[in-house]
Design an enzyme around this catalytic site. Structure first.
Site, PDB file in Angstrom:
ATOM      1  N   GLY A  15       0.861  -1.186   0.000  1.00 12.80           N
ATOM      2  CA  GLY A  15       0.000   0.000   0.000  1.00 12.80           C
ATOM      3  C   GLY A  15       0.888   1.224   0.000  1.00 12.80           C
ATOM      4  N   ARG A  56      -2.196  11.048  10.975  1.00 10.57           N
ATOM      5  CA  ARG A  56      -1.022  10.240  11.329  1.00 10.57           C
ATOM      6  C   ARG A  56      -0.151  10.857  12.435  1.00 10.57           C
ATOM      7  NH1 ARG A  56       2.636   8.633   8.685  1.00 10.57           N
ATOM      8  NH2 ARG A  56       2.563   6.466   9.337  1.00 10.57           N
ATOM      9  N   CYS A  75     -10.030  21.623  17.838  1.00 11.07           N
ATOM     10  CA  CYS A  75      -9.950  21.929  19.265  1.00 11.07           C
ATOM     11  C   CYS A  75      -9.365  20.788  20.086  1.00 11.07           C
ATOM     12  CB  CYS A  75     -11.341  22.287  19.770  1.00 11.07           C
ATOM     13  SG  CYS A  75     -12.028  23.620  18.804  1.00 11.07           S
ATOM     14  N   GLU A  76      -8.135  20.449  19.806  1.00  7.88           N
ATOM     15  CA  GLU A  76      -7.416  19.437  20.585  1.00  7.88           C
ATOM     16  C   GLU A  76      -5.935  19.776  20.520  1.00  7.88           C
ATOM     17  OE1 GLU A  76      -8.113  15.408  20.660  1.00  7.88           O
ATOM     18  OE2 GLU A  76     -10.132  15.494  19.802  1.00  7.88           O
TER      19      GLU A  76
HETATM   20  N1  LLP Z   1      -2.020  -6.302   3.618  1.00  5.70           N
HETATM   21  C1  LLP Z   1      -2.682  -6.318   4.783  1.00  5.70           C
HETATM   22  C2  LLP Z   1      -3.357  -7.543   5.209  1.00  5.70           C
HETATM   23  C3  LLP Z   1      -2.708  -5.180   5.596  1.00  5.70           C
HETATM   24  O1  LLP Z   1      -3.347  -5.199   6.761  1.00  5.70           O
HETATM   25  C4  LLP Z   1      -2.043  -3.990   5.176  1.00  5.70           C
HETATM   26  C5  LLP Z   1      -2.058  -2.769   5.998  1.00  5.70           C
HETATM   27  C6  LLP Z   1      -1.374  -4.025   3.935  1.00  5.70           C
HETATM   28  C7  LLP Z   1      -1.368  -5.192   3.194  1.00  5.70           C
HETATM   29  C8  LLP Z   1      -0.657  -2.829   3.380  1.00  5.70           C
HETATM   30  O2  LLP Z   1       0.382  -2.414   4.222  1.00  5.70           O
HETATM   31  P1  LLP Z   1       1.417  -1.307   3.692  1.00  5.70           P
HETATM   32  O3  LLP Z   1       2.141  -1.875   2.508  1.00  5.70           O
HETATM   33  O4  LLP Z   1       0.656  -0.097   3.332  1.00  5.70           O
HETATM   34  O5  LLP Z   1       2.312  -1.074   4.848  1.00  5.70           O
HETATM   35  N2  LLP Z   1      -2.783   3.629   9.125  1.00  5.70           N
HETATM   36  C9  LLP Z   1      -1.442   3.147   9.315  1.00  5.70           C
HETATM   37  C10 LLP Z   1      -1.129   1.919   8.491  1.00  5.70           C
HETATM   38  C11 LLP Z   1      -2.087   0.758   8.706  1.00  5.70           C
HETATM   39  C12 LLP Z   1      -1.762  -0.447   7.856  1.00  5.70           C
HETATM   40  C13 LLP Z   1      -2.826  -1.485   7.960  1.00  5.70           C
HETATM   41  N3  LLP Z   1      -2.625  -2.647   7.153  1.00  5.70           N
HETATM   42  C14 LLP Z   1      -0.469   4.291   9.047  1.00  5.70           C
HETATM   43  O6  LLP Z   1      -0.910   5.398   8.735  1.00  5.70           O
HETATM   44  O7  LLP Z   1       0.737   4.115   9.179  1.00  5.70           O
END
Ligand code: LLP
Length: 432
Positions: free
Chosen positions: A290, A327, A359-360
């Site tokens: 991702g 984030r 407001c935080e």
């Molecule tokens: N596959 C699964 C099963 C996942 O749960 C995730 C991400 C990915 C792939 C993709 O991961 P990436 O390549 O993007 O690291 N909100 C958080 C990140 C949460 C990731 C959740 N799962 C942040 O802003 O850092």
């Protein structure tokens, strides 16, 4: 490599001047670089060339339809975690047969929808979920393709909220129990075993945890291949990016320099660590990146509304808030903040808090950040905001969600309209 650079003293995204984009669409505004996304996709694809591999983008990182279409056209598949994400992929012209459906809490409605659409695999997280899928597939006279999610119990050395592959997490099934669950699955009439999956966490900045998880899992993959003829092994996503990174600029010493790489370790290091143990398996490998694809391909543009000097600190109050990009508030994560107008070669540096209007006290983008002097009306780019930015936005404080734009070469298109106040109350209903 990302395509945000100063040219003639102005920060550009590819060939487009970001100040002009802000003028055209207003702020706060997410701007993405299609060229950067495609560059990352192509490099990853090339690095994994020795493997029979598929790159299935984790939609949760950035689910705007235009981004999904860009990746679908580049031949990517999709890793989805909800019916809503599947719906988006379909709307973007993506192929459901190139989707894996992950997530610990799939609803009946979502499973029905994914069965009807014919996803490539359900990545299953528990025995109860397996039974539910078996039942629903039976009602539809189908056999649902499944992979179980293995939890290899490795420490990915990342923020605890986004670490998923160790024993204490809610994710996956421990390696020691996995074979028994597969045996149960093999007896279910409406289940077809097609693969095995894992994902150990996100924003992982070294190659070793990936290699270690693969080493722990491969004996099992071999066994599943010989017992059930599984056709794929998904090693998940999780590759980290560099959040503290330089822009090609004069000699401003507030920038850090990482030699133009967008991932935290080089794509070569990643491939060197994972390709050899996977090549011998003789099975199709899926990856689910991702952040790696879209993280450094996006910025959040925001304008400074007010400067506030207190006895202790100087604050720049900007028009973006934690509701637009959560984030920093949620993970204390660091994002580089670049003035859109390039500072002089030896700027006056000052320490400043860049904060939003919510407001935080948690509503900040940077604390005590050393930056060239910031003034009211300045336009700032919060860098590396392409992943988990807009998708985690909310309407907190009744703030309409920001607009999104996509740049490709010298073209810029609005890919999401800014919400209006009317949008905020749409769907609210008077009580009887
Ligand atoms: N596959 C699964 C099963 C996942 O749960 C995730 C991400 C990915 C792939 C993709 O991961 P990436 O390549 O993007 O690291 N909100 C958080 C990140 C949460 C990731 C959740 N799962 C942040 O802003 O850092």
């Amino acid at each position: 490599m990302h395509l945000f650079q100063y040219r003639d003293g102005k920060l550009h995204c590819e060939d487009v001047d970001l100040a002009c984009v802000a003028e055209k669409f207003g702020t706060p505004l997410y701007v993405y670089s299609a060229g950067t996304i495609l560059d990352h996709y192509t490099r990853l694809d090339a690095a994994l060339a020795p493997l029979d591999h598929l790159i299935w983008y984790a939609v949760k990182a950035n689910s705007n339809r235009a981004i999904l279409k860009l990746l679908a056209d580049a031949d990517a598949g999709f890793d989805i975690v909800s019916g809503g994400e599947l719906f988006r992929v379909l709307r973007a012209g993506g192929d459901p047969a190139k989707c894996t459906f992950a997530g610990v809490g799939k609803s009946r409605e979502e499973i029905e929808f994914a069965c009807e659409q014919g996803v490539y695999s359900f990545n299953v997280e528990s025995e109860s979920e397996l039974e539910q899928i078996d039942q629903i597939a039976g009602e539809k006279n189908l056999r649902a393709p499944i992979a179980l999610r293995a939890n290899p119990d490795v420490d990915p050395h990342t923020h605890e909220y986004i670490s998923t592959g160790s024993r204490e997490n809610k994710f996956g099934i421990a390696l020691g129990q996995l074979l028994a669950v597969y045996e149960g699955a093999a007896k279910m009439r409406n289940i077809e075993i097609v693969g095995v999956q894992m994902h150990i966490g996100s924003q992982i900045t070294e190659a070793e945890p990936f290699a270690s998880a693969i080493r722990k899992t491969t004996p099992l993959v071999r066994e599943l291949k010989s017992k059930y003829g599984i056709k794929f092994f998904s090693i998940g996503g999780g590759m980290g990016i560099i959040y503290r990174r330089a822009l090609e600029s004069g000699s401003g010493k507030w920038w850090h320099d990482h030699g133009g790489e967008s991932s935290a370790f080089s794509i070569r290091d990643y491939a060197d660590a994972i390709v050899p143990p996977l090549r011998d398996l003789g099975i199709r490998i899926l990856v689910e990146p991702g952040r790696f694809l879209v993280g450094s391909a996006g910025v959040l543009l925001t304008r400074v509304r007010y400067i506030k000097q207190t006895a202790e600190k100087k604050f720049a109050i900007v028009d973006a808030g934690m509701n637009d990009l959560i984030r920093p508030a949620l993970y204390h994560s660091y994002h580089e903040i670049a003035p859109v107008k390039e500072p002089s070669k030896s700027p006056n540096l000052e320490k400043i808090d860049i904060v939003g209007p919510v407001c935080e006290s948690g509503d900040f983008f940077a604390l005590d950040r050393e930056m060239p002097e910031v003034h009211e009306g300045d336009l700032l780019a919060i860098m590396s905001a392409g992943a988990y930015g807009f998708v985690m936005a909310s309407n907190y404080n009744s703030r309409p969600s920001p607009a999104e734009a996509l740049v490709h070469g010298d073209k810029v298109s609005l890919i999401r309209e800014r919400q209006t106040w009317e949008d905020l109350v749409r769907g609210e209903v008077e009580p009887l």
